[in-house]
Design an enzyme around this catalytic site. Structure first.
Site, PDB file in Angstrom:
ATOM      1  N   ARG A   1       0.819  -1.216   0.000  1.00 44.82           N
ATOM      2  CA  ARG A   1       0.000   0.000   0.000  1.00 44.82           C
ATOM      3  C   ARG A   1       0.856   1.272   0.000  1.00 44.82           C
ATOM      4  O   ARG A   1       0.486   2.276   0.630  1.00 44.82           O
ATOM      5  CB  ARG A   1      -0.921   0.044   1.231  1.00 44.82           C
ATOM      6  CG  ARG A   1      -2.133  -0.833   1.124  1.00 44.82           C
ATOM      7  CD  ARG A   1      -3.224  -0.157   0.314  1.00 44.82           C
ATOM      8  NE  ARG A   1      -4.256  -1.127  -0.028  1.00 44.82           N
ATOM      9  CZ  ARG A   1      -5.289  -1.389   0.759  1.00 44.82           C
ATOM     10  NH1 ARG A   1      -5.473  -0.760   1.872  1.00 44.82           N
ATOM     11  NH2 ARG A   1      -6.164  -2.299   0.397  1.00 44.82           N
TER      12      ARG A   1
ATOM     13  N   ARG B   1      -3.341   6.821   0.483  1.00 46.64           N
ATOM     14  CA  ARG B   1      -3.735   8.048   1.172  1.00 46.64           C
ATOM     15  C   ARG B   1      -2.699   8.655   2.095  1.00 46.64           C
ATOM     16  O   ARG B   1      -2.843   9.806   2.498  1.00 46.64           O
ATOM     17  CB  ARG B   1      -5.044   7.813   1.926  1.00 46.64           C
ATOM     18  CG  ARG B   1      -6.237   7.893   0.987  1.00 46.64           C
ATOM     19  CD  ARG B   1      -7.521   7.550   1.677  1.00 46.64           C
ATOM     20  NE  ARG B   1      -7.465   6.175   2.154  1.00 46.64           N
ATOM     21  CZ  ARG B   1      -8.538   5.449   2.452  1.00 46.64           C
ATOM     22  NH1 ARG B   1      -9.730   5.971   2.353  1.00 46.64           N
ATOM     23  NH2 ARG B   1      -8.408   4.215   2.867  1.00 46.64           N
TER      24      ARG B   1
ATOM     25  N   ARG C   1      -6.118  11.974  -6.774  1.00 52.94           N
ATOM     26  CA  ARG C   1      -7.016  10.827  -6.751  1.00 52.94           C
ATOM     27  C   ARG C   1      -8.475  11.219  -6.992  1.00 52.94           C
ATOM     28  O   ARG C   1      -9.234  10.478  -7.607  1.00 52.94           O
ATOM     29  CB  ARG C   1      -6.839  10.128  -5.400  1.00 52.94           C
ATOM     30  CG  ARG C   1      -7.894   9.168  -4.958  1.00 52.94           C
ATOM     31  CD  ARG C   1      -7.849   7.854  -5.699  1.00 52.94           C
ATOM     32  NE  ARG C   1      -8.799   6.966  -5.068  1.00 52.94           N
ATOM     33  CZ  ARG C   1     -10.121   7.070  -5.234  1.00 52.94           C
ATOM     34  NH1 ARG C   1     -10.606   7.971  -6.029  1.00 52.94           N
ATOM     35  NH2 ARG C   1     -10.929   6.251  -4.596  1.00 52.94           N
TER      36      ARG C   1
ATOM     37  N   ASP D   1      -6.556  -3.264  -7.624  1.00 52.56           N
ATOM     38  CA  ASP D   1      -7.138  -3.858  -6.428  1.00 52.56           C
ATOM     39  C   ASP D   1      -7.409  -5.331  -6.685  1.00 52.56           C
ATOM     40  O   ASP D   1      -7.562  -5.741  -7.835  1.00 52.56           O
ATOM     41  CB  ASP D   1      -8.434  -3.142  -6.021  1.00 52.56           C
ATOM     42  CG  ASP D   1      -8.809  -3.466  -4.579  1.00 52.56           C
ATOM     43  OD1 ASP D   1      -8.293  -2.812  -3.664  1.00 52.56           O
ATOM     44  OD2 ASP D   1      -9.580  -4.418  -4.367  1.00 52.56           O
TER      45      ASP D   1
ATOM     46  N   TYR E   1     -14.708 -12.253   0.206  1.00 52.12           N
ATOM     47  CA  TYR E   1     -15.513 -11.058  -0.098  1.00 52.12           C
ATOM     48  C   TYR E   1     -16.775 -11.432  -0.868  1.00 52.12           C
ATOM     49  O   TYR E   1     -17.862 -10.888  -0.608  1.00 52.12           O
ATOM     50  CB  TYR E   1     -14.689 -10.041  -0.908  1.00 52.12           C
ATOM     51  CG  TYR E   1     -13.669  -9.297  -0.075  1.00 52.12           C
ATOM     52  CD1 TYR E   1     -14.077  -8.384   0.896  1.00 52.12           C
ATOM     53  CD2 TYR E   1     -12.313  -9.503  -0.246  1.00 52.12           C
ATOM     54  CE1 TYR E   1     -13.147  -7.695   1.657  1.00 52.12           C
ATOM     55  CE2 TYR E   1     -11.373  -8.820   0.517  1.00 52.12           C
ATOM     56  CZ  TYR E   1     -11.790  -7.926   1.467  1.00 52.12           C
ATOM     57  OH  TYR E   1     -10.880  -7.254   2.229  1.00 52.12           O
TER      58      TYR E   1
END
Ligand code: CP3
Length: 343
Positions: A23, A27, A36, A72, A149
């Site tokens: 990552r 952010r 972004r 992702d 998921y």
């Protein structure tokens, strides 16, 4: 030019301990927040110019030894129309979760060039811009983590529905994981053929399983992925969180590099996986929020636990936390490069 990262993945001699951060694009970086925008991350991933720039930001800022594609783990399932969104602050959410054999029809094969051309464009643009000694890492979600998921409909603490299907309907479970293995394979092969020079399979939530559950219900599908990309000759990294008890099995699935989180010292991980494999890790990402002298002590402890083994890629034990001060990560890279010793 040779890449310290690729050399370390293969346990070959190299000058300095390589480092990158899971990552690393995201952010924590003001330049990420600046470009972004507010939209869905899946929309940002579909814009190759933007995605390539985001991929390159941490390389320019931190001086890391590898880039990782800005994408992702749910991109392939989203691209074939399973119906997945990423909710900010939550993660992937699925409106109609996977419930029965009929849902297998919603998981058709991925044709990467047709379904995810933007990913391949991003890879090409990134590879074009990167210096020769900084490879791009491609990645995919491992069958178990993606299945969790699809079945839970979102993040979970217990994986109750996932485990219920695994134990209660092993035939359906195996069919699901087999399809997800094929999706991961197609995605990885396409990224590598477009120029990625290493790959990581993210089985982030595999640590929720016992070794016997993992070995019986998950390992065969992940092994299928590793075997199916072996001919491409790039280092294969296998990562999960909370996998101290699973490390030998992560290795056995076909990894050249085993990711280790901060719960298992590298010296212990080394005993568990043997000498002929590389390790990646394992600074606790939360340590990066502490004062610098604490961070430095812990970075040195990770290096010491590796004890100069040539198969070490320095990383965090999981992803960069969004509240991390980027200058701390800059200093971590400097310190690893300055003090890491390769025997
Ligand atoms: O820099 C990198 O590591 C590359 C980019 C990357 C992203 N997701 C971008 C992203 C990678 C490698 C992933 C993989 C991924 N996605 C995993 C495996 C890695 C891990 O963390 O264990 C998992 C479990 C996911 C699913 C997912 N996607 C989660 C849990 C989240 C967080 C939700 C949130 O908002 O906190 C996402 C969204 C996501 N993927 C973000 C990023 C940078 C944050 C959202 C944004 O910036 O819009």
């Amino acid at each position: 030019m040779t890449s310290p990262f690729l050399a370390a993945c293969r346990g070959e001699p190299h000058e300095r301990v390589p480092v990158w951060f899971m990552r690393q694009a995201g952010r924590a970086l003001p330049e990420y927040r600046a470009i972004r925008g507010e939209g869905d991350i899946l929309d940002a991933i579909r814009l190759p110019k933007l995605a390539a720039e985001i991929t390159l930001q941490p390389v320019n800022r931190y001086g890391v030894d590898a880039a990782i594609l800005y994408s992702d783990i749910v991109v392939p399932v989203a691209a074939i129309g399973f119906g997945v969104d990423i909710a900010p602050g939550t993660g992937p959410v699925v409106a109609e979760p996977f419930r029965s054999a009929r849902d297998l029809e919603r998981l058709r094969p991925l044709d990467a060039e047709r379904d995810t051309p933007y990913v391949l464009e991003t890879v090409a643009a990134v590879v074009d811009a990167l210096p020769d000694d900084v490879p791009l890492i491609g990645f995919a979600g491992a069958p178990f983590t993606v299945a969790s998921y699809l079945i839970e409909g979102g993040p979970s603490r217990t994986y109750a529905k996932t485990k219920a299907m695994m134990h209660g309907d092993p035939e359906l479970w195996t069919a699901l994981l087999d399809r997800l293995a094929d999706l991961a394979t197609a995605s990885l092969r396409s990224q590598i053929e477009a120029g990625a020079r290493a790959m990581q399979l993210f089985d982030s939530w595999a640590g929720s399983l016992s070794p016997s559950q993992y070995e019986r219900f998950v390992l065969p599908a992940s092994r299928k992925v590793f075997d199916a990309v072996a001919d491409l000759g790039v280092p294969r990294i296998h990562f999960g969180v909370n996998t101290g008890e699973l490390l030998p099995l992560l290795r056995a699935a076909g990894a050249d590099v085993v990711g280790v989180d901060w719960r298992t010292p590298l010296s212990v991980a080394r005993e568990r996986v043997g000498d002929d494999v590389a390790l990646q890790g394992n600074l606790d990402p939360a340590i990066c929020l502490a004062p610098w002298d604490v961070v430095a002590t812990e970075v040195r402890a990770v290096l010491a636990a590796n004890n100069g083994h040539p198969g070490h890629v320095f990383n965090l034990g999981h992803g960069v936390l969004p509240e991390t001060d980027p200058t701390v990560l800059e200093r971590v890279v400097e310190l690893v490069h300055a003090e890491g010793i390769v025997r």
